[in-house]
Write a protein that holds these residues in place. Structure first.
Motif, PDB file in Angstrom:
ATOM      1  N   UNK A  75      -8.274 -32.617  14.196  1.00 15.86           N
ATOM      2  CA  UNK A  75      -7.190 -31.638  14.283  1.00 15.86           C
ATOM      3  C   UNK A  75      -6.465 -31.704  15.622  1.00 15.86           C
ATOM      4  N   UNK A  76      -7.134 -32.219  16.649  1.00 18.56           N
ATOM      5  CA  UNK A  76      -6.497 -32.448  17.942  1.00 18.56           C
ATOM      6  C   UNK A  76      -7.213 -33.617  18.613  1.00 18.56           C
ATOM      7  N   UNK A  77      -6.924 -33.809  19.907  1.00 16.95           N
ATOM      8  CA  UNK A  77      -7.420 -35.016  20.577  1.00 16.95           C
ATOM      9  C   UNK A  77      -8.901 -34.971  20.907  1.00 16.95           C
ATOM     10  N   UNK A  78      -9.519 -33.775  20.906  1.00 14.10           N
ATOM     11  CA  UNK A  78     -10.906 -33.663  21.380  1.00 14.10           C
ATOM     12  C   UNK A  78     -11.885 -34.426  20.500  1.00 14.10           C
ATOM     13  N   UNK A  79     -11.676 -34.378  19.196  1.00 14.24           N
ATOM     14  CA  UNK A  79     -12.613 -35.009  18.286  1.00 14.24           C
ATOM     15  C   UNK A  79     -12.626 -36.524  18.475  1.00 14.24           C
ATOM     16  N   UNK A  84     -14.781 -41.738  20.964  1.00 10.57           N
ATOM     17  CA  UNK A  84     -14.603 -42.828  21.932  1.00 10.57           C
ATOM     18  C   UNK A  84     -15.719 -42.783  22.979  1.00 10.57           C
ATOM     19  N   UNK A  85     -16.040 -41.578  23.450  1.00 10.30           N
ATOM     20  CA  UNK A  85     -17.120 -41.418  24.428  1.00 10.30           C
ATOM     21  C   UNK A  85     -18.451 -41.892  23.845  1.00 10.30           C
ATOM     22  N   UNK A 500     -15.645 -27.874  20.551  1.00 12.72           N
ATOM     23  CA  UNK A 500     -15.985 -27.681  21.969  1.00 12.72           C
ATOM     24  C   UNK A 500     -17.427 -28.088  22.275  1.00 12.72           C
ATOM     25  N   UNK A 501     -18.067 -28.842  21.353  1.00 12.70           N
ATOM     26  CA  UNK A 501     -19.489 -29.146  21.513  1.00 12.70           C
ATOM     27  C   UNK A 501     -19.799 -29.918  22.779  1.00 12.70           C
ATOM     28  N   UNK A 502     -18.790 -30.575  23.374  1.00 14.10           N
ATOM     29  CA  UNK A 502     -19.013 -31.367  24.586  1.00 14.10           C
ATOM     30  C   UNK A 502     -18.706 -30.582  25.855  1.00 14.10           C
ATOM     31  N   UNK A 503     -18.304 -29.323  25.711  1.00 16.40           N
ATOM     32  CA  UNK A 503     -17.919 -28.498  26.860  1.00 16.40           C
ATOM     33  C   UNK A 503     -18.678 -27.185  26.780  1.00 16.40           C
TER      34      UNK A 503
END
Length: 653
Positions: A75-79, A84-85, A500-503
């Motif tokens: 839905x946005x760039x975070x996923x 990529x990470x 937000x699982x990475x933050x």
């Protein structure tokens, strides 16, 4: 229970073959060598950050695999940034990488990497599904998975072995989901706590390896440490179909093997079952609730992942139409299965009947899309239906077999599939699965891996700094919750929070909000604080976010009647003191806002299994148990696993 060379069951054979510390005595802490690990994207980003914090150069397991299967909605760039990470971390640390759309971790791992006799630790509670192959597969927190990748033993409390003897064969219109629902009907969501469930008996011959996967997967809903099946002819048949017959090793119980607890199920006497909304343990016969209107049916998930499960639905709806007003959603569990369904013509049958075919992944099982309408019944072949897990606060999610799901899709109402008439059409499955391993990316050679840089977007946060536990702990109770609170209620998944699982700092805004919107604000105002819980506190998902996000807000003490295994260990791993009421009635004497005091924490933990908790507000004292091993006491006092490892590393320099 026999510990010698004769009379051993499968579970004890697997444990004995991997035991590196402790004794196989129920209740004692043991350490196990881990052969394989499994991570998925909802937990994997934290695991990779933990590998970085551990300063690991390369994983030391036989096989470690990172799957991207939970959050596929970009839905946005975070996923995409997380994906990529994760890929860069796999290349850096030596893991296999399974890209989005390859499939759900558990059946994909079973197809591509599962090996009878091996141990598997996974940062997903349904890792236990691999017990279907004769593996010792245990769901744990992400930090424990990271440590296993680093070559450290997996520590757990030695469970009792619960032998469940299966006899007979399933009647028409029933399948493996009805077997595990029968276990939940009998024993509820706490029935397997501190137990390994081992299935044995003549009824096994009629259950394929993927049928066994269905049963082993939902052992997590019973609270079991894991479930195991023998590695027998049906397992060899499965591995041969995957082109991996050479990976087979026979592992069966010795003649006369005994069990700590015993149960028996005659498969021929079972009827179609369904779990009512709110809990996997609220199971009734389908006929008891038949006639309730249905608006959504979802087929898929790790709980019913096999080609047979989808093909059965396709056979039932072939030549018919989904009822008006019903959305029949089909979530293939792997590219292989979608390809096989297409080659069989089953995909066309589903599409012509009105089904919606989605990408391979977890999707609605974790609340990522497919959220049902408020107050409308949704029947799902999923493992869990905790309140709000679907992404809808006032949801009505039922758990059932593929046969019951297909019947509801056709009739628009909850329907006993036996009422559809004649026995279902025969499902003719291919002897060999479509090839799939080429779609998984192997790790690069070690020299090349050392040159890989982690690709970390701004949305990838950092692990919070964890300070030692104060020796004199005096904290307010910021929230009090009841029995069977799940980790989905402590830290929700779904489309609002999971991106937000990475933050952790941002994710903490969602802590306990399914139960109390005011918790994050009150926790921040209080700083160090306590939570009071009922029985089976922290059941469900292994996501350690449910421990680390409240810890970020200041959680230092949880006082509960009893804990679910994985969440209890996750609290320990992040320096939260988990205590249990010695007298369960004292739970009723503590209220939100009360101030609790534990004086001289270090000495109190060392002096025995019980200590005093003073309710300063009410001028009362309660006895509490801690159940911590010496290793775990050191962890809690240090503030968690990572601070302790850093402290030891500093001492060596």
């Amino acid at each position: 229970m026999t510990d010698g060379t004769g009379g051993r069951n499968v579970a004890r054979k697997l444990i004995a073959a991997h035991l590196v510390s402790g004794e196989m005595t129920a209740g004692a802490e043991i350490g196990l060598r881990v052969d394989q690990t499994l991570t998925q994207d909802a937990t994997g980003t934290l695991v990779m950050l933990e590998l970085e914090a551990l300063d690991l150069d390369r994983v030391r397991t036989d096989v470690s695999v990172q799957y991207v299967d939970h959050n596929l909605l970009q839905a946005d760039e975070r996923n995409m940034a997380d994906h990529i990470f994760l890929r860069s971390a796999c290349r850096r640390y030596g893991l296999w990488y399974s890209r989005p759309g390859n499939g759900v971790s558990h059946p994909t791992h079973m197809q591509r990497f599962g090996v009878p006799g091996a141990t598997l630790a996974g940062s997903d509670s349904h890792t236990c599904a691999a017990g279907s192959l004769g593996m010792l597969a245990i769901g744990v927190g992400g930090l424990e998975t990271a440590l296993a990748m680093a070559g450290e033993p997996l520590h757990l409390t030695m469970p009792d072995i619960w032998g469940v003897r299966l006899t007979g064969e399933l009647p028409p219109w029933l399948s493996a989901k009805d077997v595990i629902l029968e276990m939940l009907r009998r024993h509820g969501v706490r029935g397997g706590v501190n137990r390994i469930i081992e299935y044995h008996g003549p009824g096994l011959a009629s259950l394929t390896a993927m049928d066994r996967h269905v049963i082993a997967n939902m052992g997590a809903e019973l609270g079991a440490t894991t479930s195991v099946f023998p590695a027998d002819e049906r397992v060899l048949e499965f591995l041969r179909g995957e082109g991996r017959a050479d990976d087979f090793t026979e592992i069966t119980a010795d003649p006369g093997a005994s069990y700590d607890v015993e149960d028996e199920i005659d498969l021929s006497e079972l009827a179609p079952l369904i779990a009512r909304p709110g809990s996997p343990g609220d199971v009734v016969p389908v006929r008891d609730v038949a006639g309730e209107e249905v608006h959504q049916v979802v087929v898929g998930s790790s709980a019913n992942p096999g080609l047979r499960d989808f093909a059965a639905v396709a056979a039932i709806v072939r030549g018919r139409q989904v009822a008006p007003g019903v959305s029949l959603d089909v979530n293939p569990t792997s590219r292989q299965i979608l390809l096989d369904l297409t080659r069989m013509g089953a995909s066309a049958d589903l599409i012509q009947a009105g089904a919606r075919i989605h990408q391979a992944g977890c999707l609605g099982c974790i609340g990522m899309g497919q959220a049902p309408a408020i107050g409308r019944n949704s029947l799902r072949t999923f493992p869990r239906n905790f309140p709000g897990r679907s992404g809808t606060a006032d949801d009505r999610v039922w758990l059932c077999s593929p046969e019951t799901a297909a019947a509801a899709a056709l009739t628009g109402r909850i329907t006993d599939p036996r009422d559809l008439g004649a026995a279902p059409l025969a499902v003719d499955l291919p002897e060999r699965s479509s090839p799939g391993r080429d779609l998984l990316e192997p790790p690069p050679p070690e020299d090349e891996a050392r040159r890989v840089a982690l690709e970390r977007a701004p949305s990838i946060g950092v692990l919070p700094e964890l300070d030692p536990l104060p020796d004199d702990l005096e904290v307010p109770v910021v929230i009090k919750v009841g029995d069977d609170v799940s980790t989905d209620e402590i830290l929700q998944a779904g489309a609002r929070a999971l991106p937000f699982r990475s933050d952790i700092a941002r994710l903490a805004d969602f802590a306990f909000t399914r139960l109390d919107e005011g918790y994050p604000r009150r926790a921040r105002e209080a700083g160090a604080h306590a939570v009071v819980g009922g029985r089976n506190y922290g059941q469900g998902s292994s996501r350690e976010h449910a421990a680390i996000a409240p810890r970020h807000l200041g959680l230092r003490l949880v006082l509960a009647r009893a804990y679910a295994r994985i969440h209890w260990q996750n609290l320990v791993n992040f320096g939260v003191l988990p205590l249990e009421f010695a007298d369960g009635a004292d739970y009723d004497r503590v209220g939100q806002g009360d101030v609790l005091r534990v004086a001289g924490v270090r000495d109190a933990l060392e002096s025995g299994s019980e200590l005093d908790v003073r309710n300063v507000t009410r001028d009362e004292t309660y006895r509490a148990r801690h159940r911590l091993s010496p290793r775990q006491r050191e962890l809690v006092v240090a503030g968690g696993q990572i601070p302790l490892l850093r402290e030891r590393a500093a001492g060596r320099r």
